[in-house]
Design a protein around this motif. Structure first.
Motif, PDB file in Angstrom:
ATOM      1  N   GLY A   5      36.407 115.246   7.536  1.00 27.67           N
ATOM      2  CA  GLY A   5      35.239 115.082   8.392  1.00 27.67           C
ATOM      3  C   GLY A   5      35.451 114.131   9.557  1.00 27.67           C
ATOM      4  O   GLY A   5      34.523 113.840  10.303  1.00 27.67           O
ATOM      5  N   ASP A   7      37.120 113.503  13.123  1.00 24.80           N
ATOM      6  CA  ASP A   7      37.685 114.244  14.252  1.00 24.80           C
ATOM      7  C   ASP A   7      38.600 113.329  15.058  1.00 24.80           C
ATOM      8  O   ASP A   7      38.146 112.389  15.711  1.00 24.80           O
ATOM      9  CB  ASP A   7      36.559 114.787  15.134  1.00 24.80           C
ATOM     10  N   LYS A  32      34.033 105.902  10.365  1.00 26.86           N
ATOM     11  CA  LYS A  32      34.336 106.769   9.222  1.00 26.86           C
ATOM     12  C   LYS A  32      35.573 106.292   8.461  1.00 26.86           C
ATOM     13  O   LYS A  32      35.632 106.398   7.240  1.00 26.86           O
ATOM     14  CB  LYS A  32      34.528 108.203   9.703  1.00 26.86           C
ATOM     15  N   TYR A  36      35.655 105.301   4.482  1.00 23.21           N
ATOM     16  CA  TYR A  36      36.555 105.824   3.453  1.00 23.21           C
ATOM     17  C   TYR A  36      37.340 104.697   2.778  1.00 23.21           C
ATOM     18  O   TYR A  36      37.678 104.784   1.592  1.00 23.21           O
ATOM     19  CB  TYR A  36      37.505 106.855   4.044  1.00 23.21           C
ATOM     20  N   CYS A  81      20.368 107.938   0.721  1.00 21.49           N
ATOM     21  CA  CYS A  81      21.442 108.491   1.566  1.00 21.49           C
ATOM     22  C   CYS A  81      21.531 110.009   1.420  1.00 21.49           C
ATOM     23  O   CYS A  81      21.726 110.728   2.403  1.00 21.49           O
ATOM     24  CB  CYS A  81      22.782 107.858   1.192  1.00 21.49           C
ATOM     25  N   LEU A  86      23.201 112.026   4.999  1.00 18.71           N
ATOM     26  CA  LEU A  86      24.289 111.287   5.635  1.00 18.71           C
ATOM     27  C   LEU A  86      25.644 111.842   5.213  1.00 18.71           C
ATOM     28  O   LEU A  86      25.783 112.480   4.171  1.00 18.71           O
ATOM     29  CB  LEU A  86      24.205 109.801   5.255  1.00 18.71           C
ATOM     30  N   HIS A  87      26.660 111.570   6.058  1.00 18.17           N
ATOM     31  CA  HIS A  87      28.018 112.012   5.738  1.00 18.17           C
ATOM     32  C   HIS A  87      28.539 111.224   4.537  1.00 18.17           C
ATOM     33  O   HIS A  87      28.185 110.054   4.344  1.00 18.17           O
ATOM     34  CB  HIS A  87      28.928 111.794   6.951  1.00 18.17           C
ATOM     35  N   PHE A  88      29.390 111.837   3.727  1.00 18.51           N
ATOM     36  CA  PHE A  88      29.904 111.214   2.507  1.00 18.51           C
ATOM     37  C   PHE A  88      30.551 109.859   2.776  1.00 18.51           C
ATOM     38  O   PHE A  88      30.474 108.953   1.944  1.00 18.51           O
ATOM     39  CB  PHE A  88      30.916 112.144   1.824  1.00 18.51           C
ATOM     40  N   SER A  89      31.182 109.710   3.947  1.00 19.03           N
ATOM     41  CA  SER A  89      31.841 108.441   4.271  1.00 19.03           C
ATOM     42  C   SER A  89      30.853 107.287   4.387  1.00 19.03           C
ATOM     43  O   SER A  89      31.232 106.119   4.307  1.00 19.03           O
ATOM     44  CB  SER A  89      32.626 108.563   5.579  1.00 19.03           C
ATOM     45  N   ALA A  90      29.558 107.623   4.571  1.00 21.72           N
ATOM     46  CA  ALA A  90      28.538 106.593   4.736  1.00 21.72           C
ATOM     47  C   ALA A  90      27.953 106.112   3.411  1.00 21.72           C
ATOM     48  O   ALA A  90      27.313 105.060   3.363  1.00 21.72           O
ATOM     49  CB  ALA A  90      27.413 107.108   5.638  1.00 21.72           C
TER      50      ALA A  90
END
Length: 221
Positions: A5, A7, A32, A36, A81, A86-90
């Motif tokens: 995820g 870029d 991000k 991680y 969350c 939200l994105h998993f990294s968050a």
């Protein structure tokens, strides 16, 4: 070019052209990557505490309420969350911290004295409500109120353990490594002052009371 995820395209294109990547390109990338890194670190935070209890077959000196409130706090934070998409990294670290906290509470229950009806009631109530909260099937106003209370929950989760350490002048089976990682994590992610102070207090108690114990043991010898 995307990985997990993230870029990397804008950064790679800038470097290929001999330019420094723009701020709008670098900041999301760093955010991000840090996310991680926190997720990776979170996979082992509670492990030293779990292993110490299992090794010594004892939960002496541990405040059951403190660890139960940790589970409540992580459940609320993770549910929020997920609800916000939200994105998993968050929020990925919350997944691992919640799983470890549940295992830790189960281990403490196992090595504690005979559990009463109150403990079983709390356990059943949690597993009855947690799926509903995690799925977001809660009144929006109540959801926001729960999320707003999470910092208070984590603060309250530390107070019983701090008080127990103070009154017994001992930290029992508390793990130095877990306390150190809790304190380090609250500093790194710029947690609230209350979180930093309470985690720092527990860490300092472990160092102080163990030093006193070692001094007493030397006098006995």
């Amino acid at each position: 070019m995307a990985l997990l995820g993230i870029d990397f395209a804008c950064a790679l294109e800038s470097l290929r052209d001999g330019r420094v990547p723009d701020r709008d390109c670098v900041l999301p990338l760093l955010s991000k990557l840090v996310g991680y890194c926190l997720i990776a670190a979170s996979t082992t935070v509670k492990l030293p505490q779990i292993l110490k209890i299992l090794k010594n077959r004892s939960a002496r000196g541990l405040s059951m309420l403190s660890f139960e409130l940790d589970v409540v706090g992580y459940t609320i934070a993770l549910a929020y969350c997920l609800h916000k998409g939200l994105h998993f990294s968050a929020y990925g670290e919350l997944v691992f911290l919640l799983i470890q906290s549940i295992i830790l509470v189960a281990v403490i229950y196992y090595y504690s004295q005979t559990l009463g009806a109150k403990t079983w009631t709390k356990t059943l109530l949690y597993f009855a409500l947690a799926p509903t909260i995690l799925s977001g099937k809660v009144n929006p106003v109540l959801f926001e109120a729960l999320y707003a209370c999470q910092h208070a929950v984590f603060f309250c989760a530390r107070v019983p353990q701090i008080w127990k350490n103070f009154t017994t002048k001992s930290t029992g089976q508390l793990s130095f490594l877990t306390a150190f990682m809790n304190f380090g994590g609250s500093v790194v992610v710029l947690g609230t002052l209350r979180t930093v102070v309470t985690n720092g207090t527990i860490l300092s108690q472990i160092i102080m009371y163990r030093k006193r114990r070692e001094e007493r043991e030397k006098k006995v010898k």
